[in-house]
Design an enzyme around this catalytic site. Structure first.
Site, PDB file in Angstrom:
ATOM      1  N   TYR A 151       1.849 -23.708  -9.036  1.00 27.83           N
ATOM      2  CA  TYR A 151       2.060 -22.287  -8.757  1.00 27.83           C
ATOM      3  C   TYR A 151       2.060 -21.577 -10.111  1.00 27.83           C
ATOM      4  O   TYR A 151       2.904 -21.861 -10.957  1.00 27.83           O
ATOM      5  CB  TYR A 151       3.413 -22.054  -8.100  1.00 27.83           C
ATOM      6  CG  TYR A 151       3.499 -22.510  -6.650  1.00 27.83           C
ATOM      7  CD1 TYR A 151       3.287 -21.615  -5.610  1.00 27.83           C
ATOM      8  CD2 TYR A 151       3.811 -23.824  -6.318  1.00 27.83           C
ATOM      9  CE1 TYR A 151       3.375 -22.008  -4.274  1.00 27.83           C
ATOM     10  CE2 TYR A 151       3.900 -24.229  -4.986  1.00 27.83           C
ATOM     11  CZ  TYR A 151       3.676 -23.318  -3.972  1.00 27.83           C
ATOM     12  OH  TYR A 151       3.758 -23.707  -2.661  1.00 27.83           O
ATOM     13  N   PRO A 180       3.045 -16.693   2.356  1.00 24.73           N
ATOM     14  CA  PRO A 180       2.790 -18.136   2.244  1.00 24.73           C
ATOM     15  C   PRO A 180       3.317 -18.799   0.968  1.00 24.73           C
ATOM     16  O   PRO A 180       3.216 -20.018   0.843  1.00 24.73           O
ATOM     17  CB  PRO A 180       1.256 -18.223   2.292  1.00 24.73           C
ATOM     18  CG  PRO A 180       0.781 -16.889   1.867  1.00 24.73           C
ATOM     19  CD  PRO A 180       1.813 -15.903   2.295  1.00 24.73           C
ATOM     20  N   LYS A 227       6.109 -22.059   4.187  1.00 29.77           N
ATOM     21  CA  LYS A 227       7.123 -22.264   5.228  1.00 29.77           C
ATOM     22  C   LYS A 227       6.708 -21.929   6.649  1.00 29.77           C
ATOM     23  O   LYS A 227       7.414 -22.304   7.598  1.00 29.77           O
ATOM     24  CB  LYS A 227       8.361 -21.397   4.900  1.00 29.77           C
ATOM     25  CG  LYS A 227       9.096 -21.840   3.662  1.00 29.77           C
ATOM     26  CD  LYS A 227       9.780 -23.164   3.900  1.00 29.77           C
ATOM     27  CE  LYS A 227      10.329 -23.771   2.662  1.00 29.77           C
ATOM     28  NZ  LYS A 227      10.301 -25.227   2.660  1.00 29.77           N
TER      29      LYS A 227
END
Ligand code: RFL
Ligand code: PHB
Length: 395
Positions: free
Chosen positions: A205, A297, A301
């Protein structure tokens, strides 16, 4: 036609619910507006929490998932061109997540339902629900629909609205009965599937000067990658070279890591919103999954939350049919919403920490980097992220 629980929607929520009910000896029928192949090929989520994997395994649909799923014990945060690994196994007592496509989960569930003579009516048109308004009393809910050219009616004890955010169940209830909570984000994700081996073993990320990027994967040969873009963006403005260029810049690091490119086999843009409807029940209608709530997103989850809802709902139906107790059905909404709001908070937090906002100023950006620095630098910070990412306890 008559059944005990009429289910609208054959997404993860509807299918898991139907199979759990079957295992408890409760009958259900699923009505799905799309054709089977469409539902089985729709590219969506890819990260399964430990609790989701455990439940699918207990239900007898975990075999291919165990064989083909990629187990990850950590995740990487990248900012300031440096990579920081969050070690889930160490921080959560051995827990992890499994990378396995949502449409593969759906395929496995459909196969399991059909093998046990489950009824899924695909391509059910003009689905409408009625007579579900009263929680007590003899009135039986009905679902009207058109199938194979014929108008039909399904009479049931309860309706499960598992028909996603754009479904018909939620709008069938008078608007005054719900309270809606919503936040729409000023950005979207442009996602691609690429025939390229994932450039890292675990997800990355990235918060970069040019916006968010995510490296994920589906298999050891297929990468799934996303870049933050404008919500009004036209895909036509994003030829493959531009997407790779943007990914290269946003994911760049100073530690010798390289992004492997390959042919793009699918691309699409997904808007980002946080949404909750309260309560999740109206009379004999129970909403579950995306029909009741949407998360951005960034926390991975959506699918997991849908599965958590129907697990609670299946237990409540079991109590009702086996012991005549309606207590868990009465508590369904409150029980789900406690978890839903914690997951909303986590998804919002990950989203706000990792994206560039159009109205942010230099102070906001520095604060965001300080937050990432704190989270990755402190064991308490890392634990907060890890325990939410692998999934809060189901009970
Ligand atoms: P679903 O999967 O949307 O399933 C609902 C089903 O109901 C059917 N349906 C109807 N059937 C009969 N009559 C009607 N009137 C109907 N209207 C709709 C639909 O055809 C469908 O089959 O909801 P469910 O089961 O609650 O599952 C939720 C998850 O699908 C969802 O939370 C996640 O996929 C969200 N999501 C993502 N989550 C992640 O964690 N990571 C991701 O990368 C990610 N990507 C996505 C996503 C959701 C997307 N949507 C909803 C547009 C990408 C997309 C494009
Ligand atoms: C995905 O692999 O599609 C994916 C992974 C992590 C996310 C969202 C999507 O947070």
């Amino acid at each position: 036609m008559r059944t005990q629980v009429g289910i609208v929607g054959a997404g993860p929520a509807g299918l898991v619910l139907s199979h759990l009910l079957h295992l408890q000896g409760i009958e259900s029928v699923i009505l799905e507006s799309r054709e089977r192949s469409y539902v089985e090929e729709r590219v969506r989520a890819g990260v399964l929490e430990q609790g989701t994997v455990d439940l699918l395994t207990e239900m007898g649909v975990g075999e291919r998932l165990r064989r083909e799923g990629l187990v990850h014990h950590g995740v990487n945060l990248r900012f300031g061109r440096r990579t920081h690994r969050i070690d889930f196994a160490d921080l959560t007592g051995g827990k992890g997540v499994t990378i396995y496509s949502q449409h593969e989960v759906v395929k496995d569930l459909i196969a399991a339902r059909l093998k046990t003579n489950g009824q899924i009516l695909f391509e059910a048109a003009d689905v409408r629900i009625g007579e579900f308004e009263h929680a007590e009393g003899a009135s039986r809910p009905r679902i009207h629909f058109r199938h194979e050219g014929k108008d039909q009616e399904l009479e049931c004890d309860f309706i499960a609205g598992c028909d996603g955010f754009h479904g018909i169940c939620r709008p069938s209830v008078p608007a005054a009965a719900w309270t809606l909570f919503e936040r729409v984000y000023p950005f979207a994700w442009l996602g691609i599937l690429a025939e390229a081996p994932p450039s890292m073993e675990e997800l990355i990320y990235a918060n970069s000067e040019r916006g968010f990027a995510l490296l994920s994967m589906r298999t050891p040969q297929i990468s799934r990658l996303y870049v933050q873009c404008d919500p009004e963006e036209d895909l036509a403005n994003w030829p493959d070279e531009k997407i790779w260029q943007e990914l290269q810049v946003r994911l760049a690091s100073d530690d010798g890591w390289k992004l492997t490119e390959g042919p793009v086999i699918q691309k699409g843009i997904t808007g980002m919103r946080s949404f909750v409807v309260e309560p999740m029940r109206y009379g004999k209608l129970f909403l579950a999954g995306d029909a009741a709530h949407i998360v951005p997103p960034t926390g991975a989850k959506g699918l997991n939350l849908a599965v958590a809802d129907v697990r609670i709902l299946a237990r409540a139906f079991e109590d009702f049919y086996s012991r005549g107790s309606a207590e868990r059905l009465q508590q369904y909404s409150a029980t789900c919403l406690r978890r839903v709001w914690k997951v909303q908070r986590f998804s919002w937090w990950m989203t706000s920490m990792l994206h560039r906002f159009p109205d942010e100023n230099a102070f906001d950006h520095r604060r965001q980097l300080a937050e990432l620095d704190y989270i990755t630098g402190s064991r308490a910070g890392q634990t907060t992220l890890a325990e939410n990412y692998v999934g809060l306890p189901l009970d």
